[in-house]
Motif scaffolding. Sequence first.
Motif, short mmCIF file in Angstrom:
data_model
loop_
_atom_site.label_atom_id
_atom_site.label_comp_id
_atom_site.label_asym_id
_atom_site.label_seq_id
_atom_site.Cartn_x
_atom_site.Cartn_y
_atom_site.Cartn_z
N PHE A 1 0.85 -1.18 0.00
CA PHE A 1 0.00 0.00 0.00
C PHE A 1 0.89 1.24 0.00
CE2 PHE A 1 -2.14 -3.39 2.33
CZ PHE A 1 -3.33 -3.49 1.62
N ASN A 2 0.43 2.30 -0.62
CA ASN A 2 1.18 3.57 -0.61
C ASN A 2 1.30 4.09 0.81
OD1 ASN A 2 1.47 3.58 -3.36
ND2 ASN A 2 -0.34 4.83 -3.72
N ASP A 3 2.49 4.55 1.17
CA ASP A 3 2.74 5.16 2.47
C ASP A 3 2.26 4.30 3.65
OD1 ASP A 3 3.83 7.36 1.20
OD2 ASP A 3 1.86 8.32 0.99
N SER A 4 2.51 3.01 3.55
CA SER A 4 2.10 2.11 4.62
C SER A 4 3.07 0.94 4.72
CB SER A 4 0.69 1.58 4.33
OG SER A 4 0.25 0.74 5.36
N ILE A 5 2.93 0.17 5.76
CA ILE A 5 3.73 -1.03 5.93
C ILE A 5 3.25 -2.08 4.93
CG2 ILE A 5 4.27 -2.91 7.52
CD1 ILE A 5 3.99 -0.87 9.79
N CYS A 6 4.18 -2.80 4.35
CA CYS A 6 3.79 -3.87 3.44
C CYS A 6 3.92 -5.21 4.14
CB CYS A 6 4.63 -3.84 2.17
SG CYS A 6 6.37 -4.04 2.44
N LYS A 7 3.18 -6.18 3.65
CA LYS A 7 3.22 -7.52 4.22
C LYS A 7 3.45 -8.50 3.10
CE LYS A 7 0.52 -10.93 6.72
NZ LYS A 7 -0.74 -11.23 7.40
N VAL A 8 4.43 -9.38 3.28
CA VAL A 8 4.72 -10.41 2.30
C VAL A 8 4.77 -11.75 3.02
CG1 VAL A 8 6.38 -11.28 0.61
CG2 VAL A 8 6.00 -8.82 0.82
N VAL A 9 4.06 -12.73 2.49
CA VAL A 9 4.06 -14.07 3.06
C VAL A 9 4.68 -15.01 2.03
CG1 VAL A 9 2.63 -15.97 3.91
CG2 VAL A 9 1.98 -13.60 4.40
#
Length: 70
Positions: free
Chosen positions: A26-34
């Motif tokens: 997401f823009n300007d947010s924490i990303c999550k990758v699994v």
Amino acid sequence: FSACTKRIDIEPKEGDQKVVIQGFLFNDSICKVVVSKSTGFLSKSKPPRISTATVTLADDAGNSESLIYN
């Protein structure tokens, strides 16, 4: 509503296990990758996660960011 139904039992072949990468960015947010391994089509178990993976995100401008399991 009414309909005819017929039960069909299937037994799909087991394929080779693959690495699966799911990313939520997401823009300007924490990303999550699994990062996990694939499971059989009818498997009821959760896909096993790969906790030793490092994912590197990069753009065309040469910027990069490494994501490490946390």
